[in-house]
Write a protein that holds these residues in place. Structure first.
Motif, PDB file in Angstrom:
ATOM      1  N   THR A 147       7.330   7.315 -10.617  1.00 30.02           N
ATOM      2  CA  THR A 147       6.278   8.247 -10.233  1.00 30.02           C
ATOM      3  C   THR A 147       4.945   7.687 -10.692  1.00 30.02           C
ATOM      4  OG1 THR A 147       6.658   9.515 -12.267  1.00 30.02           O
ATOM      5  CG2 THR A 147       7.746  10.281 -10.253  1.00 30.02           C
ATOM      6  N   ILE A 148       3.902   8.025  -9.982  1.00 32.71           N
ATOM      7  CA  ILE A 148       2.579   7.465 -10.245  1.00 32.71           C
ATOM      8  C   ILE A 148       1.799   8.424 -11.132  1.00 32.71           C
ATOM      9  CG2 ILE A 148       0.427   6.654  -9.218  1.00 32.71           C
ATOM     10  CD1 ILE A 148       2.005   6.079  -6.670  1.00 32.71           C
ATOM     11  N   ARG A 149       1.359   7.894 -12.261  1.00 35.43           N
ATOM     12  CA  ARG A 149       0.524   8.709 -13.139  1.00 35.43           C
ATOM     13  C   ARG A 149      -0.917   8.706 -12.647  1.00 35.43           C
ATOM     14  NH1 ARG A 149       3.281   6.045 -18.398  1.00 35.43           N
ATOM     15  NH2 ARG A 149       4.914   7.594 -18.759  1.00 35.43           N
ATOM     16  N   ASP A 150      -1.442   7.489 -12.458  1.00 37.15           N
ATOM     17  CA  ASP A 150      -2.822   7.365 -11.988  1.00 37.15           C
ATOM     18  C   ASP A 150      -3.043   5.914 -11.587  1.00 37.15           C
ATOM     19  OD1 ASP A 150      -5.526   7.737 -11.446  1.00 37.15           O
ATOM     20  OD2 ASP A 150      -6.116   7.351 -13.523  1.00 37.15           O
ATOM     21  N   ILE A 151      -3.420   5.691 -10.366  1.00 31.67           N
ATOM     22  CA  ILE A 151      -3.710   4.332  -9.913  1.00 31.67           C
ATOM     23  C   ILE A 151      -5.087   4.322  -9.283  1.00 31.67           C
ATOM     24  CG2 ILE A 151      -3.118   2.538  -8.233  1.00 31.67           C
ATOM     25  CD1 ILE A 151      -0.269   3.103  -8.657  1.00 31.67           C
ATOM     26  N   THR A 152      -5.942   3.439  -9.745  1.00 36.93           N
ATOM     27  CA  THR A 152      -7.237   3.235  -9.113  1.00 36.93           C
ATOM     28  C   THR A 152      -7.056   2.244  -7.990  1.00 36.93           C
ATOM     29  OG1 THR A 152      -8.360   3.633 -11.204  1.00 36.93           O
ATOM     30  CG2 THR A 152      -9.621   2.544  -9.468  1.00 36.93           C
ATOM     31  N   SER A 153      -7.239   2.695  -6.770  1.00 37.91           N
ATOM     32  CA  SER A 153      -6.993   1.842  -5.617  1.00 37.91           C
ATOM     33  C   SER A 153      -8.082   0.801  -5.473  1.00 37.91           C
ATOM     34  CB  SER A 153      -6.933   2.698  -4.346  1.00 37.91           C
ATOM     35  OG  SER A 153      -6.737   1.882  -3.233  1.00 37.91           O
ATOM     36  N   THR A 154      -7.657  -0.420  -5.274  1.00 37.91           N
ATOM     37  CA  THR A 154      -8.582  -1.518  -5.016  1.00 37.91           C
ATOM     38  C   THR A 154      -8.349  -2.009  -3.605  1.00 37.91           C
ATOM     39  OG1 THR A 154      -8.483  -2.169  -7.333  1.00 37.91           O
ATOM     40  CG2 THR A 154      -9.382  -3.769  -5.786  1.00 37.91           C
ATOM     41  N   LYS A 155      -9.310  -1.841  -2.756  1.00 36.29           N
ATOM     42  CA  LYS A 155      -9.138  -2.213  -1.356  1.00 36.29           C
ATOM     43  C   LYS A 155      -9.323  -3.710  -1.185  1.00 36.29           C
ATOM     44  CE  LYS A 155     -10.425   2.248   0.608  1.00 36.29           C
ATOM     45  NZ  LYS A 155     -11.292   2.962   1.552  1.00 36.29           N
ATOM     46  N   VAL A 162       0.849  -1.187   0.000  1.00 39.66           N
ATOM     47  CA  VAL A 162       0.000   0.000   0.000  1.00 39.66           C
ATOM     48  C   VAL A 162       0.890   1.244   0.000  1.00 39.66           C
ATOM     49  CG1 VAL A 162      -1.817   1.285   1.178  1.00 39.66           C
ATOM     50  CG2 VAL A 162      -1.836  -1.215   1.218  1.00 39.66           C
ATOM     51  N   LEU A 163       0.853   1.960  -1.099  1.00 44.12           N
ATOM     52  CA  LEU A 163       1.647   3.170  -1.257  1.00 44.12           C
ATOM     53  C   LEU A 163       0.908   4.352  -0.623  1.00 44.12           C
ATOM     54  CD1 LEU A 163       2.663   2.670  -5.000  1.00 44.12           C
ATOM     55  CD2 LEU A 163       3.939   1.986  -2.958  1.00 44.12           C
ATOM     56  N   PRO A 164       1.533   5.507  -0.523  1.00 43.67           N
ATOM     57  CA  PRO A 164       0.819   6.691  -0.033  1.00 43.67           C
ATOM     58  C   PRO A 164      -0.454   6.945  -0.829  1.00 43.67           C
ATOM     59  CG  PRO A 164       3.171   7.136  -0.168  1.00 43.67           C
ATOM     60  CD  PRO A 164       2.962   5.791  -0.794  1.00 43.67           C
ATOM     61  N   LYS A 165      -1.437   7.543  -0.186  1.00 44.34           N
ATOM     62  CA  LYS A 165      -2.755   7.819  -0.759  1.00 44.34           C
ATOM     63  C   LYS A 165      -3.542   6.535  -0.993  1.00 44.34           C
ATOM     64  CE  LYS A 165      -1.195  12.042  -3.055  1.00 44.34           C
ATOM     65  NZ  LYS A 165      -1.129  12.788  -4.343  1.00 44.34           N
ATOM     66  N   ASN A 166      -3.160   5.443  -0.262  1.00 43.79           N
ATOM     67  CA  ASN A 166      -3.890   4.172  -0.309  1.00 43.79           C
ATOM     68  C   ASN A 166      -3.882   3.508  -1.678  1.00 43.79           C
ATOM     69  OD1 ASN A 166      -4.659   4.095   2.436  1.00 43.79           O
ATOM     70  ND2 ASN A 166      -6.345   5.524   2.008  1.00 43.79           N
ATOM     71  N   ASP A 167      -2.919   3.840  -2.507  1.00 41.76           N
ATOM     72  CA  ASP A 167      -2.756   3.127  -3.771  1.00 41.76           C
ATOM     73  C   ASP A 167      -2.026   1.816  -3.516  1.00 41.76           C
ATOM     74  OD1 ASP A 167      -3.895   5.155  -5.365  1.00 41.76           O
ATOM     75  OD2 ASP A 167      -2.027   6.278  -5.299  1.00 41.76           O
TER      76      ASP A 167
END
Length: 370
Positions: A352-360, A201-206
């Motif tokens: 660097t993260i462009r865009d990740i949709t977090s899946t919990k 789990v990266l920062p911002k819950n990604d």
């Protein structure tokens, strides 16, 4: 006589141009179906060099004959870009996730040495301060400076770790600054090589899935290095020894082909973006590399410079250690770092993260943390 020499030279040019073309096929033809192109794929840089020399020869002697090698080079321009980056990229100075992958060869360059390079290695890891570290061929000690817990504690940027045993005392080891919430293994039949994967789990819950890979080794013994050196130098070693070494390479090509398929299928099923690190034991012009990479991006191709050769042993040096990643990441500052703690060099990049949709998913931690 001069005309005869020119005809022989052009015939040799044709042979090496065709060999270069067949080397391109090695990324598409599975070695377990037809293994001959795999050897030419491994020889790609040498075949390329010979064709370049022919271009210069014909420019000097008969310019109209340069086109055979030039055409063959252009047909494989994508393979050239996987192998060589001619222009240094712009240095990235922003913030990102620093990833390091390193086959540590049981924490020593020479397995016959009783003393490891532990102080220098730990200082190196501290100075690099990665956020994610994937180590292959570690010694999974229960105590001492090189035990997983001790390595974690000495690197301020690291808080979590995960390991798996390929033998009683050895296996892959993954460290992370960020929480590891799920872990798993890909074990291959009849092999001590394996893949460890961690959901982090990266920062911002990604959430990202990190694969720590060590694919089938060639298992060339120290007393067989002389055969490989002789082949590379164009000498004629003993036939029996040559067949033995080539047989080991053939077997490794075939085993890695199946391992690559299994790994690629697992990556395709990942519910998260992926970072794939590790020692593939194969070059960029190979079925293994092309299968595992698939639609992933290669950090070296994105942000590296030079050749990126990562093998530091007595065999010819190739780029066999990789950091691949999903398109949702962008790689910067790829480096192959020349330190002599192992028979491999470590490779690093900043993502660097462009865009990740977090899946919990299941957030239960199954690793030890500080």
């Amino acid at each position: 006589m001069k005309s005869f020499i020119v005809k022989i030279a052009f015939l040799v040019n044709i042979i090496f141009a065709l060999a270069l073309g067949v080397s391109y096929l090695s990324v598409h033809i599975p070695p377990d179906k037809f293994w001959y192109p795999a050897f030419l794929g491994m020889a790609y840089p040498y075949l390329l060099l010979i064709n370049i020399l022919f271009v210069f020869f014909w420019l000097w002697y008969k310019p109209q004959r340069i086109w055979l090698s030039v055409l063959m080079f252009m047909l494989g321009i994508n393979h050239f870009n996987d192998y060589y980056q001619l222009f240094p990229p712009k240095k990235f100075t922003g913030e990102g996730i620093k990833v390091l992958s390193y086959n540590v060869h049981h924490f020593t360059y020479d397995l016959n040495k009783k003393q490891s390079n532990s102080p220098e290695l730990l200082e190196f890891l501290k100075a690099e301060a990665p956020d994610i570290i994937c180590l292959q061929e570690t010694r999974l000690l229960t105590k001492g400076k090189l035990s997983p817990a001790s390595i974690r504690d000495v690197i301020p940027s690291i808080h979590y770790y995960q390991m798996a045993h390929t033998t009683t005392y050895a296996g892959p080891l993954t460290f992370s600054r960020y929480p590891i919430v799920n872990l798993g293994e890909i074990r291959f039949k009849h092999s001590y090589n394996m893949v460890l994967f961690s959901d982090i789990v990266l920062p911002k819950n990604d959430t990202v899935r990190v694969y720590n890979c060590h694919l089938q080794s060639n298992r060339i013994l120290p007393d067989e290095y002389g055969v490989v050196d002789s082949l590379a130098a164009g000498n004629d070693p003993k036939l029996r020894e040559t067949k033995l070494v080539l047989g080991k390479l053939k077997k490794a090509f075939i085993v890695r082909a199946n391992q690559a398929r299994i790994l690629a299928a697992h990556i395709a099923r990942s519910p998260y973006p992926v970072i794939v690190c590790g020692d593939f034991n194969d070059t960029p012009v190979s079925f293994t590399y092309r299968t595992v990479r698939g639609k992933l991006k290669d950090a070296f191709v994105e942000s590296g410079f030079g050749t990126g050769n990562s093998y530091n042993g007595k065999l010819p040096s190739f780029r066999i250690d990789y950091i691949l990643h999903s398109h949702l990441f962008e790689a910067h500052n790829f480096k192959r770092i020349k330190v002599g703690f192992s028979d491999h060099y470590p490779v690093t990049t900043v993502l660097t993260i462009r865009d990740i949709t977090s899946t919990k998913g299941d957030k239960k931690s199954v690793v030890k943390s500080k």
